[in-house]
Design a protein around this motif. Structure first.
Motif, PDB file in Angstrom:
ATOM      1  N   LYS A  54       0.853  -1.032   0.493  1.00  0.00           N
ATOM      2  CA  LYS A  54       0.077   0.237   0.139  1.00  0.00           C
ATOM      3  C   LYS A  54       0.584   1.187   0.192  1.00  0.00           C
ATOM      4  O   LYS A  54       1.644   1.311   0.589  1.00  0.00           O
ATOM      5  CB  LYS A  54      -1.274  -0.040   1.130  1.00  0.00           C
ATOM      6  N   SER A  55       0.133   2.556  -0.587  1.00  0.00           N
ATOM      7  CA  SER A  55       1.128   4.231  -0.565  1.00  0.00           C
ATOM      8  C   SER A  55       2.122   3.931   0.316  1.00  0.00           C
ATOM      9  O   SER A  55       2.824   4.606   0.721  1.00  0.00           O
ATOM     10  CB  SER A  55       0.482   4.405  -1.149  1.00  0.00           C
ATOM     11  N   ASP A  56       1.646   2.854   1.712  1.00  0.00           N
ATOM     12  CA  ASP A  56       2.243   4.161   3.349  1.00  0.00           C
ATOM     13  C   ASP A  56       2.853   3.562   3.754  1.00  0.00           C
ATOM     14  O   ASP A  56       3.988   3.288   4.015  1.00  0.00           O
ATOM     15  CB  ASP A  56       1.057   4.569   4.041  1.00  0.00           C
ATOM     16  N   ILE A  57       3.899   2.119   2.530  1.00  0.00           N
ATOM     17  CA  ILE A  57       4.437   1.285   3.324  1.00  0.00           C
ATOM     18  C   ILE A  57       5.766   1.971   2.318  1.00  0.00           C
ATOM     19  O   ILE A  57       5.793   2.098   1.288  1.00  0.00           O
ATOM     20  CB  ILE A  57       4.006   0.156   2.856  1.00  0.00           C
ATOM     21  N   GLU A  58       6.756   2.395   2.754  1.00  0.00           N
ATOM     22  CA  GLU A  58       8.143   3.465   1.614  1.00  0.00           C
ATOM     23  C   GLU A  58       9.049   2.428   0.987  1.00  0.00           C
ATOM     24  O   GLU A  58       9.891   2.763   0.861  1.00  0.00           O
ATOM     25  CB  GLU A  58       7.901   4.909   2.426  1.00  0.00           C
ATOM     26  N   GLY A 113       9.306  -1.178   6.416  1.00  0.00           N
ATOM     27  CA  GLY A 113       8.096  -0.871   6.882  1.00  0.00           C
ATOM     28  C   GLY A 113       6.437  -1.381   6.376  1.00  0.00           C
ATOM     29  O   GLY A 113       5.482  -1.650   6.908  1.00  0.00           O
ATOM     30  N   LYS A 172       2.772  -6.100   9.442  1.00  0.00           N
ATOM     31  CA  LYS A 172       2.110  -6.139   8.489  1.00  0.00           C
ATOM     32  C   LYS A 172       2.152  -7.886   8.026  1.00  0.00           C
ATOM     33  O   LYS A 172       2.556  -8.346   7.880  1.00  0.00           O
ATOM     34  CB  LYS A 172       2.721  -5.070   7.592  1.00  0.00           C
ATOM     35  N   ASP A 232      -1.891  -6.588   3.905  1.00  0.00           N
ATOM     36  CA  ASP A 232      -0.863  -4.491   3.508  1.00  0.00           C
ATOM     37  C   ASP A 232       0.126  -5.031   2.105  1.00  0.00           C
ATOM     38  O   ASP A 232       0.391  -4.138   1.738  1.00  0.00           O
ATOM     39  CB  ASP A 232      -0.530  -4.525   5.080  1.00  0.00           C
ATOM     40  N   THR A 281      -3.804   2.870  -4.798  1.00  0.00           N
ATOM     41  CA  THR A 281      -3.061   2.750  -3.886  1.00  0.00           C
ATOM     42  C   THR A 281      -1.845   2.214  -3.634  1.00  0.00           C
ATOM     43  O   THR A 281      -0.594   1.730  -2.698  1.00  0.00           O
ATOM     44  CB  THR A 281      -3.733   2.191  -2.454  1.00  0.00           C
ATOM     45  N   ARG A 297       2.078   0.234  -4.930  1.00  0.00           N
ATOM     46  CA  ARG A 297       3.427   0.931  -5.472  1.00  0.00           C
ATOM     47  C   ARG A 297       4.360  -0.382  -4.467  1.00  0.00           C
ATOM     48  O   ARG A 297       4.056  -1.146  -4.637  1.00  0.00           O
ATOM     49  CB  ARG A 297       3.886   1.966  -4.419  1.00  0.00           C
TER      50      ARG A 297
END
Length: 350
Positions: free
Chosen positions: A132-136, A140, A144, A192, A210, A212
């Motif tokens: 997901k986009s919040d996992i950079e 991260g 999860k 995730d 969402t 990436r």
């Protein structure tokens, strides 16, 4: 977490394999002869995957007929490497293709006298970890939910990614799902991150805003711990089939590497070949692809003609990649017996 249950007996493994294989093989063999045909038929297990699309091209251009082979493809609607190997062990099929991971784990288990006779393709560069986009970053992923298909190249890819960053499966909540279900769970927000199928990777990245790419093949060469990652697909059969149908195996490989792959690579027929593979994969496909995406997949995969595959089969890269993977799983205590590669690799059929 065990990739395979070490307590599974050979009898139970083969019994389970026969049960798993019989239903899809009997029900979904399309455009082919029945499975229980004459002893001269070569029953080839196929999936809705690019390599199977090339196998199908061989049928449509008459490559097997030209070689004098009674070719009987058996379509599995949904299966992974371990199930294909169970089908081989249960004598439901004579030949199929699986990734190196599934083949090595099966050899280590010792339930099926597996033989690796050729390399249909190298999809290594197509693997990716999608988050997901919040996992950079890979780091991260700690804590999860991450989905992959246990006992397959997707699972091995995830294990290698985690190890590269000093992590293990204990750092994440691993969710064992077949690739289509894992991808659906990702879209639904139930996990995730996911290691999708090759086609699933492109589908997710083109449809899920969402999503990436947290890690791709090229990242293995970057810090920390730069390393290589090779995980060939393999044509696999059993010792029994090598002993009883060596001529048929040679005819199949001659048709695949000598006619079907050149048809795919030839500039004059490439577009038609890619269109045919796309149509083949999209039949009963929940995540449809298109010729543009399929062209990218083909361009980033190694498909080998007869001369090329002979070089691959005799190259130290093949054995080194297998030995690295064996050591990797041995160190993780996922296998306790080192497979005999000298006995398993057969190079005189191509």
């Amino acid at each position: 977490m065990e990739l395979f249950n070490r307590q599974t007996s050979r009898r139970n493994f083969l019994k389970t394999g026969a049960a798993l294989a019989a239903a899809p093989a009997m029900a979904t063999a399309v455009g082919t002869r029945a499975v229980g045909q004459s002893a001269q038929s070569l029953r080839v297990g196929v999936l809705r995957a690019p390599a199977a699309g090339v196998i199908e091209i061989g049928r449509t251009i008459g490559a097997y007929e030209a070689e004098g082979l009674n070719f009987a493809p058996v379509l599995f609607d949904s299966a992974s490497g371990p199930k294909i190997i169970q089908a081989l062990g249960g004598d439901s099929i004579d030949l199929s293709f699986v990734n190196t991971t599934a083949a090595l784990l099966a050899l280590a288990q010792g339930a099926v006298p597996l033989k690796m006779i050729s390399v249909p393709t190298d999809p290594s560069q197509l693997f990716a970890l999608i988050g997901k986009s919040d996992i950079e970053s890979v780091q991260g992923l700690r804590g999860k939910k991450v989905a992959a298909t246990e006992g397959t190249a997707l699972h091995y890819f995830l294990a290698r990614v985690l190890t590269k960053y000093g992590m293990s499966f204990s750092d994440i909540e691993f969710v064992n799902l077949p690739a289509p279900q894992g991808q659906a769970a990702f879209v639904a927000g139930q996990v995730d991150a996911v290691v999708p199928s090759v086609n699933g990777r492109f589908y997710l990245m083109s449809t899920d805003k969402t999503a990436r790419e947290v890690f791709t093949h090229k990242d293995f060469g970057a810090d920390p711990n730069p390393q290589n990652f090779i995980n060939y697909d393999l044509f696999v059969t059993t010792e029994k089939v090598v002993n009883t149908q060596a001529d048929n195996l040679k005819k199949f490989l001659a048709a695949y590497h000598g006619k079907a792959v050149p048809y795919l690579k030839d500039a004059g027929t490439r577009e038609k070949a890619i269109s045919s593979i796309t149509e083949y994969i999209n039949t009963a496909q929940k995540n449809p692809t298109d010729p543009t995406i399929m062209s990218q997949i083909i361009d980033n995969s190694g498909f080998y003609d007869r001369n090329e595959v002979r070089q691959v089969m005799s190259s130290p890269d093949l054995r080194e990649a297998m030995e690295y993977q064996i050591k990797f799983f041995t160190d993780l205590r996922k296998i306790s017996k080192t497979p005999n590669l000298d006995n398993a690799i057969v190079t005189d059929l191509v």
